[in-house]
Design an enzyme around this catalytic site. Structure first.
Site, short mmCIF file in Angstrom:
data_model
loop_
_atom_site.label_atom_id
_atom_site.label_comp_id
_atom_site.label_asym_id
_atom_site.label_seq_id
_atom_site.Cartn_x
_atom_site.Cartn_y
_atom_site.Cartn_z
N LYS A 89 10.37 -1.68 49.47
CA LYS A 89 10.81 -0.56 48.63
C LYS A 89 10.50 -0.93 47.17
O LYS A 89 11.24 -1.69 46.55
CB LYS A 89 12.33 -0.35 48.83
N GLU A 104 22.90 -9.45 30.13
CA GLU A 104 21.44 -9.47 30.28
C GLU A 104 20.92 -8.17 29.67
O GLU A 104 21.29 -7.07 30.10
CB GLU A 104 21.06 -9.54 31.76
N GLU A 154 17.65 -12.52 44.13
CA GLU A 154 17.15 -13.10 42.87
C GLU A 154 17.60 -12.13 41.78
O GLU A 154 17.06 -11.02 41.66
CB GLU A 154 15.63 -13.21 42.95
N CYS A 184 13.63 -12.06 34.04
CA CYS A 184 14.95 -12.61 34.34
C CYS A 184 15.13 -14.02 33.81
O CYS A 184 16.26 -14.45 33.60
CB CYS A 184 15.20 -12.55 35.84
P1 NAI Z 1 18.26 -2.29 39.75
O1 NAI Z 1 18.83 -3.57 40.20
O2 NAI Z 1 19.10 -1.07 39.78
O3 NAI Z 1 16.95 -1.95 40.62
C1 NAI Z 1 16.16 -2.89 41.31
C2 NAI Z 1 15.73 -2.31 42.65
O4 NAI Z 1 16.88 -2.05 43.46
C3 NAI Z 1 14.99 -0.98 42.56
O5 NAI Z 1 13.98 -0.95 43.54
C4 NAI Z 1 16.09 0.03 42.87
O6 NAI Z 1 15.60 1.25 43.37
C5 NAI Z 1 16.88 -0.71 43.92
N1 NAI Z 1 18.27 -0.27 44.08
C6 NAI Z 1 19.08 0.31 43.16
N2 NAI Z 1 20.31 0.53 43.69
C7 NAI Z 1 20.27 0.07 44.96
C8 NAI Z 1 21.24 -0.01 46.02
N3 NAI Z 1 22.49 0.43 45.86
N4 NAI Z 1 20.87 -0.55 47.19
C9 NAI Z 1 19.62 -1.03 47.36
N5 NAI Z 1 18.66 -0.98 46.41
C10 NAI Z 1 18.99 -0.44 45.21
O7 NAI Z 1 17.67 -2.50 38.29
P2 NAI Z 1 17.32 -1.39 37.19
O8 NAI Z 1 18.29 -0.25 37.29
O9 NAI Z 1 15.90 -1.07 37.28
O10 NAI Z 1 17.58 -2.20 35.84
C11 NAI Z 1 18.89 -2.36 35.34
C12 NAI Z 1 19.07 -3.74 34.78
O11 NAI Z 1 18.94 -4.69 35.82
C13 NAI Z 1 18.04 -4.18 33.76
O12 NAI Z 1 18.35 -3.74 32.48
C14 NAI Z 1 18.11 -5.67 33.88
O13 NAI Z 1 19.18 -6.17 33.13
C15 NAI Z 1 18.40 -5.89 35.33
N6 NAI Z 1 17.17 -6.22 36.08
C16 NAI Z 1 16.97 -7.52 36.44
C17 NAI Z 1 15.82 -7.86 37.10
C18 NAI Z 1 15.56 -9.27 37.50
O14 NAI Z 1 14.44 -9.62 37.82
N7 NAI Z 1 16.55 -10.12 37.51
C19 NAI Z 1 14.75 -6.90 37.37
C20 NAI Z 1 15.07 -5.55 36.99
C21 NAI Z 1 16.24 -5.25 36.36
#
Ligand code: NAI
Ligand code: MG
Length: 490
Positions: free
Chosen positions: A187, A393, A261, A295
């Site tokens: 996904k 973050e 992660e 990250c």
């Molecule tokens: P997110 O964690 O919401 O999204 C990441 C993935 O999870 C996307 O594919 C999303 O569609 C999916 N997702 C969202 N809700 C879900 C659920 N309930 N169950 C399963 N999958 C789900 O991250 P988002 O909204 O893009 O970014 C928000 C914040 O998250 C950023 O500002 C940043 O701080 C952090 N982030 C951290 C990352 C990392 O590599 N550690 C990468 C991206 C975001």
């Protein structure tokens, strides 16, 4: 830079779901727009998978599992190597697609994301034939046994990935999973689905059997449907800590395995005796690489008092000199943030810090330009440990700098976070560097460097930065079950 014909052709073709080796529309016909963050314009419409499509993909992955898990390791190895070569052959095309969808510079995508993705296939191609067990002695008086272990695939893996390194994160999940004989449902992030779809085409071209890798673009609800599905045996997730916690809870239904992660807020510690020029360059790379959307970025600078002013001046000058612009403009040194949501979030943190009395030593709380999600890299001083800009973050080009006096004081401050993904130390005293490195509670510690990396190295988080390790010789552990076989020698 003009679009490659292959990119134009891909953009004008339909963007469907990959299920059981076929490209299909979402059952309910829904689509969503993916946009170019440099221009804020819609790029294309992409099929949006619902829970019905998740059911279809899980059935396909389940049916494909038994035959795929019984392919020979050599067969999987050769196939993986072939895919790595195909990714390389299409590197320019992938790089342009990534720049369009994510905003990052074409060159940064090609030399970073895409090159590493190709290498990942080749690295794991080597592991496919080296998943060994052990033979273990037993002591039962008067009887003889032969006992041994086998590493077997977990089953159907759901890979859920974010938008900061779209193709690379997809490969982080797909490659170890299929190496070990699992089947996958990927996904991609709603912000950046394009390169995962192009990869899906190449996987079919390379000969990956139907159902072994399925690609379902969609939003959080698509991901949630996968995580709740009882036909999924494992979830491998990269993203926010907030969603990571939801996944851990939702996976309880069938106790599927979970690897996570998650977020970070890495401390970057510079001692008085550091090579200051190298430390400043490291702080700039650590803070602003990938538009700060990484990250493991070094977002919290701790600088010993004797060199604080010098380091702050050096990082501020470098930040101010960074040319922010369209990822397709070869003179750009930094692209936009990925989305309006992230743009507003990051600018909001900068404004909040100023409101709380912090000082913007470099950068601005205003957007750069009228269009596109651009932010000038910032350096913030006058920060306290309780400020949101210091605890949260942010995921943008925002670095804070705080002075310190003693080693004990800086170790306590550096570890004063719920995260534990990465950390760094700059000192020419090897005793200081290694000792402080050992005291930092983080999965990766860089000494006198930052972002140095290889597919051979395990990565993952302490504390709320996650569960499990990816890549390196540990990278297959989370994708395998250990079976113990006991045979009586009669
Ligand atoms: P997110 O964690 O919401 O999204 C990441 C993935 O999870 C996307 O594919 C999303 O569609 C999916 N997702 C969202 N809700 C879900 C659920 N309930 N169950 C399963 N999958 C789900 O991250 P988002 O909204 O893009 O970014 C928000 C914040 O998250 C950023 O500002 C940043 O701080 C952090 N982030 C951290 C990352 C990392 O590599 N550690 C990468 C991206 C975001
Ligand atoms: Mg989200």
């Amino acid at each position: 830079m003009t679009l490659l014909p292959a990119v134009s052709a891909f953009l004008s073709s339909p963007k469907q779901l990959l299920i059981d080796g076929e490209w299909v529309d979402a059952k309910d016909g829904r689509t969503f727009a993916t946009i170019n963050p440099s221009t804020e314009q819609d790029l294309v419409q992409v099929a949006y998978a619902s829970s019905v499509d998740v059911d279809r993909a899980v059935s396909a992955a389940r049916a494909a599992f038994e035959p795929w898990s019984r392919t020979t390791p050599r067969e999987r190895s050769h196939l993986l190597w072939r895919i790595g070569d195909l990714v390389d052959a299409h590197a320019d095309e992938f790089a342009q697609l990534e720049a369009l969808d994510n905003g990052k510079r074409v060159e940064a995508a090609r030399d970073g994301d895409i090159a590493i993705a190709a290498e990942l296939f080749r690295y794991f191609a080597g592991w496919a034939t080296k998943m060994e067990g052990t033979s273990i002695p037993m002591s039962v008086p008067g009887r003889e046994f032969h006992a041994y272990t086998r590493r077997e695939p977990v089953g159907v893996v759901a890979g859920i990935v974010p938008w900061n390194f779209p193709l690379l994160m997809a490969c982080f999940k797909i490659v170890p999973a299929i190496t070990a004989g699992n089947t996958v449902i990927l996904k991609p992030a709603e912000q950046t689905p394009l390169t995962a779809l192009r990869l899906g085409q190449l996987l079919l071209e390379a000969g990956v059997p139907a159902g072994v890798v399925n690609v379902l673009p969609g939003f959080g609800d698509t991901g949630a449907a996968l995580v709740e599905h009882h036909g999924v045996d494992k979830v491998a997730f990269t993203g926010s800590t907030e969603v990571g916690k939801k996944i851990a809870a939702a996976a309880a239904g069938n106790l599927k395995k979970v690897s996570l992660e998650l977020g970070g807020k890495a401390p970057n510690i510079i001692f008085n005796d550091a090579d200051i020029e190298a430390a400043i360059a490291g702080a700039v790379l650590g803070g602003y690489f990938n538009e700060g959307q990484c990250c493991v970025n070094g977002s919290r600078l701790y600088v010993q008092r004797g060199v604080f002013d010098e380091v702050v001046a050096g990082v501020a000058a470098a930040a101010a000199a960074i040319k922010v612009g369209d990822g397709f403009d070869p003179t750009s040194q930094m692209g936009p943030l990925v989305s309006q949501e992230q743009h507003e979030k990051v600018l909001g943190y900068i404004r909040g810090a100023v409101r709380d009395g912090a000082v913007l030593t470099a950068g601005s709380a205003d957007r750069v330009g009228e269009r596109g999600f651009f932010v000038q890299p910032t350096l913030i001083t006058g920060v306290h440990e309780e400020m949101a800009v210091q605890t949260d973050e942010i995921f943008g080009p925002v670095v804070t700098a705080i002075p310190f006096d003693t080693e004990d004081e800086v170790v306590a401050a550096a570890n004063n976070t719920v995260y534990g993904l990465a950390a760094g130390v700059w000192s020419t005293n090897i005793g200081t560097a290694h000792r402080v490195g050992a005291r930092l509670r983080a999965g990766t510690v860089w000494l006198n460097t930052w972002h140095a990396d290889d597919v051979t190295l395990p990565r993952g988080g302490f504390k709320q930065s996650g569960w499990g390790r990816e890549l390196g010789s540990f990278g297959l552990d989370d994708y395998t079950e250990l079976k113990t076989v006991i045979a009586e020698l009669r």
